[in-house]
Design an enzyme around this catalytic site. Structure first.
Site, PDB file in Angstrom:
ATOM      1  N   ALA A  98       0.911  -1.295   0.079  1.00 14.85           N
ATOM      2  CA  ALA A  98       0.090   0.097   0.074  1.00 14.85           C
ATOM      3  C   ALA A  98       0.989   1.241   0.129  1.00 14.85           C
ATOM      4  CB  ALA A  98      -0.780  -0.089   1.377  1.00 14.85           C
ATOM      5  N   GLY A 141       0.799  -4.955   1.144  1.00 10.19           N
ATOM      6  CA  GLY A 141      -0.346  -5.234  -0.004  1.00 10.19           C
ATOM      7  C   GLY A 141      -0.161  -5.597  -1.218  1.00 10.19           C
ATOM      8  N   GLU A 144      -0.667  -9.241  -0.511  1.00  9.95           N
ATOM      9  CA  GLU A 144      -1.995  -9.644  -0.353  1.00  9.95           C
ATOM     10  C   GLU A 144      -2.578  -9.531  -1.660  1.00  9.95           C
ATOM     11  OE1 GLU A 144      -2.083  -6.425   2.541  1.00  9.95           O
ATOM     12  OE2 GLU A 144      -2.950  -7.998   4.109  1.00  9.95           O
ATOM     13  N   GLU A 164       4.471  -5.262   7.313  1.00  8.19           N
ATOM     14  CA  GLU A 164       3.784  -3.918   8.107  1.00  8.19           C
ATOM     15  C   GLU A 164       4.147  -3.830   9.625  1.00  8.19           C
ATOM     16  OE1 GLU A 164       2.452  -6.321   6.232  1.00  8.19           O
ATOM     17  OE2 GLU A 164       0.885  -5.646   4.704  1.00  8.19           O
TER      18      GLU A 164
END
Ligand code: CO8
Length: 290
Positions: A98, A141, A144, A164
């Site tokens: 992200a 992300g 993911e 993260e």
């Protein structure tokens, strides 16, 4: 890559991301995608290729990129000529996670009330099979996003991680859930608690990816797999995908029950009849997606 850039006919009036990527521009009618490239690939042009294309930020998944990705998925989902989708990035990064610069000043309140990440799971809703072709970094992300796809192919230099924890947060789009189901508790826990990366080969050994290829061959091989899928009945493929995905949501007994119902359901289709008749008549099946 000589890419055919696809228009965004339905994007008129889309709301700008509030914490947008560098260039905050609306998708004016007729505008090109800014953060992705799409084209149709394969001998019969039946594979939809989406390439994340924000190389300066290592394909960090900003709001604008995600809106475009969702739009491209919707376009390919609606396109009857497209039977499978390949999602890839660049050689250095599939996606480095992200967008940290966008997230930096978020608060709990605006995450919660603004439904941060609420539009991230479009990939999971697509009925057509999606193959992630991962070269380089698939972090946070990015990892993911790859795990939301149906099949993951990796280039030899790919690296997967959920870093993260190093940013003082945790995965927010399935990293603790899908990774654990894919690689088991010990490795998932180690990756989530340390942020350490695993190589393509380690990811293959752990069951996160199904095949590893030389970097320059990866996308071609993913398209080849998508073409193989595209030769089968589109309808039955969607049913098979639904059934495999149910394994992540249900108990074994519930899953087996659903599978049996879906298996019976295939007997209501022309394609099931054609597939078995073609076998008996010793010829190639000609599926009509009915
Ligand atoms: N966000 C924003 N910008 C990024 C990101 C990112 N995730 N990753 C890289 N960039 C930018 C850098 O800031 C840099 O930009 P600039 O030149 O303007 O400073 C540019 O990309 C190149 O990066 P580096 O100079 O750092 O390149 P290196 O080759 O030295 O390092 C790394 C590459 C190792 C990938 C490094 O960039 C890195 O560690 N990036 C962050 C990885 C990370 O922590 N990812 C997890 C993010 S958090 C997350 O994903 C939470 C998910 C929550 C759910 C999301 C839904 C899917």
């Amino acid at each position: 890559m000589a890419a055919l850039r696809v228009l965004l006919p339905r994007a008129r009036g889309l709301v700008l991301p509030r914490l947008g990527c560098a260039a905050r521009r609306p998708f004016a009618s007729g505008a090109h995608f800014e953060y992705i490239i799409t084209e149709k690939k394969g001998k019969d042009s039946n594979v939809g290729l989406i390439q994340l294309n924000r190389p300066k930020a290592l394909n960090a998944l900003c709001d604008g990129l995600l809106m475009e990705l969702n739009q491209a998925l919707e376009n390919f989902e609606k396109d009857p000529a497209v039977k499978a989708i390949v999602l890839t990035g660049g050689e250095k990064a599939f996606a480095a996670g992200a967008d940290i610069k966008e997230m930096q000043n978020r608060t709990f309140q605006n995450c919660y009330t603004g439904q941060f990440l609420s539009n991230w799971d479009k990939v999971c809703q697509v009925k057509k099979p999606i193959i992630a072709a991962v070269n380089g970094f698939a972090l946070g992300g990015g990892c993911e996003l790859a795990m939301m796809c149906d099949i993951i192919y990796a280039g030899e230099k790919a690296q997967f991680a959920q870093p993260e924890i190093l940013l003082g947060t945790i995965p927010g789009m399935g990293g603790t859930q899908r990774l654990t189901r894919a690689v088991g508790k010990s490795l998932a826990m180690e990756m989530v608690l340390t942020g350490d990366r695993i190589s393509a080969q380690e990811a293959k050994e752990a069951g996160l990816v199904s095949k590893v290829f030389p970097v320059e061959k990866l996308v071609e091989e993913a398209i080849h797999c998508a073409e193989k899928i595209a030769r089968n009945s589109k309808f039955i493929t969607a049913v098979a995908k639904e059934s495999v995905n149910a394994a992540f949501e249900m108990t074994l007994a519930e899953g087996n029950k659903l599978e049996k119902k879906l298996f019976y359901l295939t007997f209501a289709t022309e394609d099931r009849r054609e597939g078995m008749t073609a076998f008996v008549e010793k010829r190639k099946a000609n599926f009509k997606d009915q």
